[in-house]
Design a protein around this motif. Structure first.
Motif, PDB file in Angstrom:
ATOM      1  N   VAL A   1      17.559  77.809  31.956  1.00 23.01           N
ATOM      2  CA  VAL A   1      18.865  77.212  32.222  1.00 23.01           C
ATOM      3  C   VAL A   1      18.873  75.799  31.648  1.00 23.01           C
ATOM      4  O   VAL A   1      17.811  75.188  31.438  1.00 23.01           O
ATOM      5  CB  VAL A   1      19.202  77.155  33.731  1.00 23.01           C
ATOM      6  N   LEU A   2      20.083  75.306  31.416  1.00 22.91           N
ATOM      7  CA  LEU A   2      20.277  73.904  31.058  1.00 22.91           C
ATOM      8  C   LEU A   2      20.870  73.183  32.256  1.00 22.91           C
ATOM      9  O   LEU A   2      21.835  73.664  32.861  1.00 22.91           O
ATOM     10  CB  LEU A   2      21.237  73.773  29.872  1.00 22.91           C
TER      11      LEU A   2
ATOM     12  N   GLY B   1      22.091  80.282  32.158  1.00 27.09           N
ATOM     13  CA  GLY B   1      23.129  79.534  32.861  1.00 27.09           C
ATOM     14  C   GLY B   1      23.102  78.059  32.540  1.00 27.09           C
ATOM     15  O   GLY B   1      22.162  77.535  31.921  1.00 27.09           O
ATOM     16  N   VAL B   2      24.175  77.394  32.953  1.00 37.27           N
ATOM     17  CA  VAL B   2      24.300  75.938  32.916  1.00 37.27           C
ATOM     18  C   VAL B   2      24.453  75.477  34.360  1.00 37.27           C
ATOM     19  O   VAL B   2      25.370  75.917  35.062  1.00 37.27           O
ATOM     20  CB  VAL B   2      25.521  75.494  32.085  1.00 37.27           C
TER      21      VAL B   2
ATOM     22  N   ALA C   1      28.723  74.409  26.022  1.00 36.86           N
ATOM     23  CA  ALA C   1      27.384  74.999  26.093  1.00 36.86           C
ATOM     24  C   ALA C   1      27.448  76.404  26.676  1.00 36.86           C
ATOM     25  O   ALA C   1      26.785  77.328  26.182  1.00 36.86           O
ATOM     26  CB  ALA C   1      26.461  74.121  26.927  1.00 36.86           C
ATOM     27  N   ALA C   2      28.235  76.568  27.733  1.00 36.59           N
ATOM     28  CA  ALA C   2      28.344  77.877  28.370  1.00 36.59           C
ATOM     29  C   ALA C   2      28.960  78.902  27.417  1.00 36.59           C
ATOM     30  O   ALA C   2      28.512  80.053  27.349  1.00 36.59           O
ATOM     31  CB  ALA C   2      29.169  77.765  29.644  1.00 36.59           C
TER      32      ALA C   2
ATOM     33  N   PRO D   1      27.137  81.597  32.528  1.00 34.09           N
ATOM     34  CA  PRO D   1      28.000  80.971  33.529  1.00 34.09           C
ATOM     35  C   PRO D   1      27.660  79.510  33.775  1.00 34.09           C
ATOM     36  O   PRO D   1      26.535  79.055  33.521  1.00 34.09           O
ATOM     37  CB  PRO D   1      27.726  81.798  34.787  1.00 34.09           C
ATOM     38  N   ILE D   2      28.658  78.779  34.278  1.00 32.56           N
ATOM     39  CA  ILE D   2      28.461  77.414  34.767  1.00 32.56           C
ATOM     40  C   ILE D   2      28.301  77.492  36.277  1.00 32.56           C
ATOM     41  O   ILE D   2      29.139  78.061  36.983  1.00 32.56           O
ATOM     42  CB  ILE D   2      29.643  76.504  34.412  1.00 32.56           C
ATOM     43  N   VAL D   3      27.230  76.907  36.770  1.00 31.79           N
ATOM     44  CA  VAL D   3      26.904  76.941  38.195  1.00 31.79           C
ATOM     45  C   VAL D   3      26.875  75.506  38.720  1.00 31.79           C
ATOM     46  O   VAL D   3      26.137  74.667  38.200  1.00 31.79           O
ATOM     47  CB  VAL D   3      25.551  77.633  38.435  1.00 31.79           C
TER      48      VAL D   3
END
Length: 212
Positions: A28-29, A52-53, A69-70, A76-78
């Motif tokens: 993840v990032l 994920g982000v 980025a996503a 997904p963005i979390v």
């Protein structure tokens, strides 16, 4: 086993991080504020698969390139916590104000709340809601590795600013002493800016929260 690389991005030298599980190579990032070509070059260099982000909060240097980025990775963005939605909505204005590339507002695929858990491969991260710098700020704690990604709550020798809209100094101090310190003095934290430190070192020497 948890691995990570700190990738300072944007003119604010914000610590975007690439985290991955060595067992599964899933990654993840955290807080991709910008400079995505360099960030994705590191993803390729490590040979990991982005899943994920994850966002600690929605200031421009942390979330400015989150949507891009996503989309680029199809992930997904979390996060962060829903109380930061107003900051997300303001990302286009923030980018103009600070001279950043145009930023896109978004709605995270998953909001986070205190006590939530996140999974990265075989690893589990604990989410703590730590308001004060922003009302929806969260941190990511991986207990086995004794690592915590704290965004702009705490720094080596300093603490986050609270003079932005809906910042709250006492809330920030409470977040640090009530939610970070119990993670243990030997926990290494990765701040949003600057070098790593430990909670124990900051309890001893930080002029803002030392001795608490």
């Amino acid at each position: 086993m948890l691995h990570y690389r700190i990738l300072p991005v944007t003119p604010f030298a914000q610590n975007c991080c690439l985290l991955w599980d060595d067992a599964t190579r899933e990654a993840v990032l955290t807080d991709p504020g910008g400079d995505l070509d360099r960030v994705f070059a590191e993803v390729a260099a490590q040979g990991v698969k982005l899943r994920g982000v994850w966002l600690t909060h929605a200031h421009i240097d942390h979330a400015g390139a989150a949507a891009a980025a996503a989309k680029r990775a199809g992930v997904p963005i979390v996060g962060p916590h829903p109380d930061d939605q107003f900051w997300i909505d303001c990302l286009p204005q923030q980018s103009k104000m600070f001279g950043f590339p145009p930023a896109e507002a978004f709605t995270p695929d998953r909001w986070l709340h205190d006590g939530d858990q996140l999974t990265l491969g075989t690893l589990r991260f604990e989410v703590r809601h730590c308001p004060g710098h922003t009302p929806g700020h969260v941190v990511f704690h991986q207990p086995e590795a004794k690592r915590c990604w704290v965004g702009d709550v705490l720094f080596a020798g300093s603490i986050g600013r609270t003079d932005f809209p809906r910042g709250n100094h006492q809330q920030l101090l409470d977040s640090i002493t009530q939610r970070l310190w119990p993670m243990g003095d030997d926990t290494v934290f990765i701040p949003g800016h600057g070098p790593e430190s430990t909670f124990g070192e900051e309890r001893r020497s930080n002029p803002y929260v030392g001795g608490t």
